[in-house]
Enzyme design. Sequence first.
Site, PDB file in Angstrom:
ATOM      1  N   ARG A 140      22.562   7.248  26.187  1.00 33.56           N
ATOM      2  CA  ARG A 140      23.526   6.204  25.866  1.00 33.56           C
ATOM      3  C   ARG A 140      23.055   4.871  26.442  1.00 33.56           C
ATOM      4  O   ARG A 140      22.228   4.849  27.343  1.00 33.56           O
ATOM      5  CB  ARG A 140      24.939   6.551  26.340  1.00 33.56           C
ATOM      6  CG  ARG A 140      25.095   6.623  27.834  1.00 33.56           C
ATOM      7  CD  ARG A 140      26.568   6.853  28.213  1.00 33.56           C
ATOM      8  NE  ARG A 140      26.687   7.084  29.637  1.00 33.56           N
ATOM      9  CZ  ARG A 140      27.814   7.352  30.267  1.00 33.56           C
ATOM     10  NH1 ARG A 140      28.950   7.456  29.599  1.00 33.56           N
ATOM     11  NH2 ARG A 140      27.838   7.538  31.558  1.00 33.56           N
ATOM     12  N   ASN A 178      31.471  -0.452  27.785  1.00 34.24           N
ATOM     13  CA  ASN A 178      31.815   0.485  28.849  1.00 34.24           C
ATOM     14  C   ASN A 178      30.792   0.363  29.959  1.00 34.24           C
ATOM     15  O   ASN A 178      29.586   0.471  29.716  1.00 34.24           O
ATOM     16  CB  ASN A 178      31.790   1.930  28.323  1.00 34.24           C
ATOM     17  CG  ASN A 178      32.448   2.892  29.291  1.00 34.24           C
ATOM     18  OD1 ASN A 178      33.656   2.798  29.543  1.00 34.24           O
ATOM     19  ND2 ASN A 178      31.670   3.810  29.854  1.00 34.24           N
ATOM     20  N   GLU A 179      31.257   0.108  31.161  1.00 34.44           N
ATOM     21  CA  GLU A 179      30.359   0.045  32.326  1.00 34.44           C
ATOM     22  C   GLU A 179      29.050  -0.687  31.987  1.00 34.44           C
ATOM     23  O   GLU A 179      27.959  -0.116  32.046  1.00 34.44           O
ATOM     24  CB  GLU A 179      30.062   1.443  32.861  1.00 34.44           C
ATOM     25  CG  GLU A 179      31.277   2.122  33.450  1.00 34.44           C
ATOM     26  CD  GLU A 179      30.942   3.435  34.154  1.00 34.44           C
ATOM     27  OE1 GLU A 179      29.883   4.007  33.861  1.00 34.44           O
ATOM     28  OE2 GLU A 179      31.741   3.875  34.986  1.00 34.44           O
ATOM     29  N   GLU A 338      38.835   4.645  35.516  1.00 33.12           N
ATOM     30  CA  GLU A 338      38.344   6.022  35.550  1.00 33.12           C
ATOM     31  C   GLU A 338      38.258   6.497  36.990  1.00 33.12           C
ATOM     32  O   GLU A 338      37.804   5.756  37.866  1.00 33.12           O
ATOM     33  CB  GLU A 338      36.917   6.127  34.996  1.00 33.12           C
ATOM     34  CG  GLU A 338      36.731   5.842  33.542  1.00 33.12           C
ATOM     35  CD  GLU A 338      35.245   5.954  33.155  1.00 33.12           C
ATOM     36  OE1 GLU A 338      34.470   6.626  33.861  1.00 33.12           O
ATOM     37  OE2 GLU A 338      34.878   5.352  32.138  1.00 33.12           O
ATOM     38  N   TRP A 346      27.206  14.582  37.368  1.00 33.46           N
ATOM     39  CA  TRP A 346      25.965  13.801  37.430  1.00 33.46           C
ATOM     40  C   TRP A 346      25.346  13.731  38.817  1.00 33.46           C
ATOM     41  O   TRP A 346      24.406  12.973  39.041  1.00 33.46           O
ATOM     42  CB  TRP A 346      26.186  12.395  36.877  1.00 33.46           C
ATOM     43  CG  TRP A 346      27.500  11.754  37.247  1.00 33.46           C
ATOM     44  CD1 TRP A 346      28.627  11.720  36.481  1.00 33.46           C
ATOM     45  CD2 TRP A 346      27.828  11.072  38.457  1.00 33.46           C
ATOM     46  NE1 TRP A 346      29.636  11.057  37.137  1.00 33.46           N
ATOM     47  CE2 TRP A 346      29.168  10.650  38.352  1.00 33.46           C
ATOM     48  CE3 TRP A 346      27.129  10.785  39.632  1.00 33.46           C
ATOM     49  CZ2 TRP A 346      29.828   9.961  39.372  1.00 33.46           C
ATOM     50  CZ3 TRP A 346      27.782  10.096  40.654  1.00 33.46           C
ATOM     51  CH2 TRP A 346      29.112   9.694  40.507  1.00 33.46           C
ATOM     52  N   GLU A 386      28.302  15.979  29.340  1.00 37.70           N
ATOM     53  CA  GLU A 386      29.374  15.899  30.334  1.00 37.70           C
ATOM     54  C   GLU A 386      30.317  17.100  30.282  1.00 37.70           C
ATOM     55  O   GLU A 386      31.455  17.015  30.730  1.00 37.70           O
ATOM     56  CB  GLU A 386      30.129  14.573  30.165  1.00 37.70           C
ATOM     57  CG  GLU A 386      29.216  13.399  30.496  1.00 37.70           C
ATOM     58  CD  GLU A 386      29.895  12.040  30.457  1.00 37.70           C
ATOM     59  OE1 GLU A 386      29.566  11.202  31.302  1.00 37.70           O
ATOM     60  OE2 GLU A 386      30.735  11.827  29.565  1.00 37.70           O
ATOM     61  N   LYS A 387      29.828  18.217  29.761  1.00 32.67           N
ATOM     62  CA  LYS A 387      30.736  19.365  29.597  1.00 32.67           C
ATOM     63  C   LYS A 387      31.135  20.005  30.928  1.00 32.67           C
ATOM     64  O   LYS A 387      32.104  20.737  30.986  1.00 32.67           O
ATOM     65  CB  LYS A 387      30.158  20.400  28.634  1.00 32.67           C
ATOM     66  CG  LYS A 387      28.813  20.958  28.995  1.00 32.67           C
ATOM     67  CD  LYS A 387      28.325  21.898  27.898  1.00 32.67           C
ATOM     68  CE  LYS A 387      26.900  22.348  28.119  1.00 32.67           C
ATOM     69  NZ  LYS A 387      25.929  21.242  28.099  1.00 32.67           N
ATOM     70  N   HIS A 389      31.937  18.123  33.515  1.00 31.68           N
ATOM     71  CA  HIS A 389      32.743  17.108  34.216  1.00 31.68           C
ATOM     72  C   HIS A 389      34.202  17.535  34.141  1.00 31.68           C
ATOM     73  O   HIS A 389      34.678  17.961  33.089  1.00 31.68           O
ATOM     74  CB  HIS A 389      32.552  15.755  33.524  1.00 31.68           C
ATOM     75  CG  HIS A 389      32.994  14.576  34.331  1.00 31.68           C
ATOM     76  ND1 HIS A 389      34.316  14.323  34.638  1.00 31.68           N
ATOM     77  CD2 HIS A 389      32.278  13.559  34.884  1.00 31.68           C
ATOM     78  CE1 HIS A 389      34.382  13.199  35.341  1.00 31.68           C
ATOM     79  NE2 HIS A 389      33.168  12.721  35.508  1.00 31.68           N
TER      80      HIS A 389
HETATM   81  C1  GLA Z   1      31.298   6.800  33.720  1.00 37.02           C
HETATM   82  C2  GLA Z   1      31.502   6.558  32.242  1.00 37.02           C
HETATM   83  C3  GLA Z   1      32.187   7.676  31.542  1.00 37.02           C
HETATM   84  C4  GLA Z   1      31.709   9.003  32.037  1.00 37.02           C
HETATM   85  C5  GLA Z   1      31.923   9.080  33.524  1.00 37.02           C
HETATM   86  C6  GLA Z   1      31.548  10.422  34.117  1.00 37.02           C
HETATM   87  O1  GLA Z   1      32.269   6.339  34.506  1.00 37.02           O
HETATM   88  O2  GLA Z   1      32.203   5.366  31.998  1.00 37.02           O
HETATM   89  O3  GLA Z   1      31.935   7.540  30.167  1.00 37.02           O
HETATM   90  O4  GLA Z   1      30.367   9.151  31.730  1.00 37.02           O
HETATM   91  O5  GLA Z   1      31.089   8.126  34.109  1.00 37.02           O
HETATM   92  O6  GLA Z   1      31.791  10.445  35.512  1.00 37.02           O
END
Ligand code: GLA
Length: 722
Positions: A140, A178-179, A338, A346, A386-387, A389
């Site tokens: 990503r 996003n981030e 979040e 991760w 991310e399965k 998470h």
């Molecule tokens: C980040 C991203 C999310 C996800 C989380 C997992 O914060 O914004 O999309 O990947 O990490 O902890």
Amino acid sequence: MTVTPTGPGLRHTITLPDRSEHYARGMGALTERLGGRVAFGGDYNPEQWPESVWPEDVALMRQAGVNLVSLGIFSWALLEPGPGQYEFGWLDRIIDLLHEGGIAVDLANASATPPPWFSHRYPQSLLVDQNGGRRSYGGRQGFCPSSPEYRAAAAALTRAIVDRYASHPAVVMWHVHNEYGNHNWSCYCDISAAAFRTWLQRRYADLSEMNDAWGTTFWSQRYYDWPEVLPPRTPAYQTFANPAQQLDFARFSSDELLDCYRAEAALIRDRSPLPVTTNFMGFWKWMDYWRWSQEMDLVSNDHYRIAAMGSAGATHDLAMVADLTRSLADDAPWLLMEHSTSAVNWQPRNPAKAAGQMRRDSLTHVGRGADGALFFQWRASRAGAEKYHSAMLPHAGTGTQRWREVCDLGTDLQSLSAVTGSRTKVDIAIAFDWHAWWGVELDSHPSVAVDQMTAVRRWHRLLWEQGYTCDFVHPDRDLSAYRVVLVPGLYLCTDGAAANLAAFATGGGTVVVGYFSGIVDVDDHIRLGGYPGAFRDLLGVRSEEFSPLLADEGVTLEVASDLSATPRAAGSTWTELIGEVAPDVQVLATFVDRVYPGRPAVTRMAFPAGPAADSESARTAGAAWYLATELNSELLTELLTGACEAAGVSPVIDLPTWPIGFDAMVRQDDRTRYLFAVNHGTAGVPIPCTGTDLLTGKAWAEGTVLPPGQVAVVSSPLIGPA
Ligand code: GLA
């Protein structure tokens, strides 16, 4: 607005900053649309599931008390399956369904990751790393921030999404990207190189000025024509790249992504009055969030516990990052976009949260100023990276401890509606500047052990462990709201910041400066005449030379009784030769051994009492401390808490000693004070206040014991406004 608090724990009159306009446009507007409730929910990725699952999602969200979900963050590939072909059918259906269920939507513009077809078609839009390797797609955020194709496609998608949903009643805010910069904080491709040159041409009047700033007379680096100028493509293992070039490239890289945000946010604002944000990542090295936060209608942040920090370290990190986010929001309420209900995926090892941990974490964020607690993510993924998470709804479904805790948290947050909009007033600020961070961690410095976050984290933690709350502040900003400003590390310091800190101390404030601060100017040029150049006059010291210590070395200190009752202490990491001190400087510790025996290790310059900031809060005399070594924890704690006490600043509440694992924070509005007490420890803590615990609805009597693992939010009326 001035209010006079009553009850134990708050000793002085406070003035709350007036951020009403900004708040009304951002977090206030969101809270209003949520009916005055604390935001609760998370990232929702319905496209990962058959539509038949969606009604159950909405029903379970209602059961848990969810009122806000973030939608569409990574949906670009589904929303635009081919160039300019938009397919919104599934998004229409889920937004309608959520609306019927009374769940509001934080709608993304989906620009975070272009689809494979896009990257395949425009391979030049993929990021190039410092070694010249071009990234592929399949992860990503792999795009080059300067790519015109990426920017055009992201803009078109943003227009299409906002045009379609701006008037949908479920949509209450916009989530841009996003981030930013999580995976692509800098790109070294030719397109980026051209953008870097354009950025430099705006920064410098001409090439000659840039040459001066970069010190290019050194090592035959002088540039004679703009096309010769490149990003610092030389990796450190080959040779040292020009430090000012590296510094400017860090500035450019943060600005370049900020430009992406600005462009997309402007398209949204042209079409919708709803608040716009993008989610920050706390102390993320590569984005200058002081600049970014100015562009947010509301500040939002993501925070995850880092297992390697240990339980206490991760709990402290949470508090520190929340303090930063509140500061980025100018002390107005912010949104926790979040965090996790339990494990992440991760880290090398990903422990789950023990029972009660999630509740304590979420409520700590609220205590430190968040008016919402959202998670990544709603339903745990079945496929993809991310399965493993955690999520609000785990793989094992609703018959689980995690699900029950999520529902309980929803109930807790509903009981805290009264807290929304309230503020935190803090007397201590830690001066923090991303540019100083970039500067101090450049290569070829006196010691690799001197970095930014070690010092900042340590000072914040030692005070947090004693019950003090700290803000963070940009050193150029108005400091008058504070009594104490800490400077654990500010290697690079502008002339403005140096003058600002000096005016603060001479005006009656207390400043504490750590070593290797104030060394260089904005171009990373040494401030000549003795270290620390920016603070020499303020501190009344003049240092001639550094001698960092080796990893296993320490230095013995002789400590004056004015500083500590313990006459000997230890330093590490750093020593320096302070040759001269001004007449008003008190030497409070000296080096006993190593390279500079007998020379000062801790000094304090006293200033006469400044004018009172207002008639009710007489200021103490100013002071400027200098710490020329890394003090051991006992002495540093004694010094920092002593400096705070001398400046009239106390822990959040009165306790004989601050219990290990106990955290407390105060929010307040003009009528009520909310004490958040969070007990991560193993012993009960008697809480010295009276009021009502909003979480239980029961009266809180003076000295009621908060059991281990528990949280209380005690609401007490204030006498006000004066
Ligand atoms: C980040 C991203 C999310 C996800 C989380 C997992 O914060 O914004 O999309 O990947 O990490 O902890």
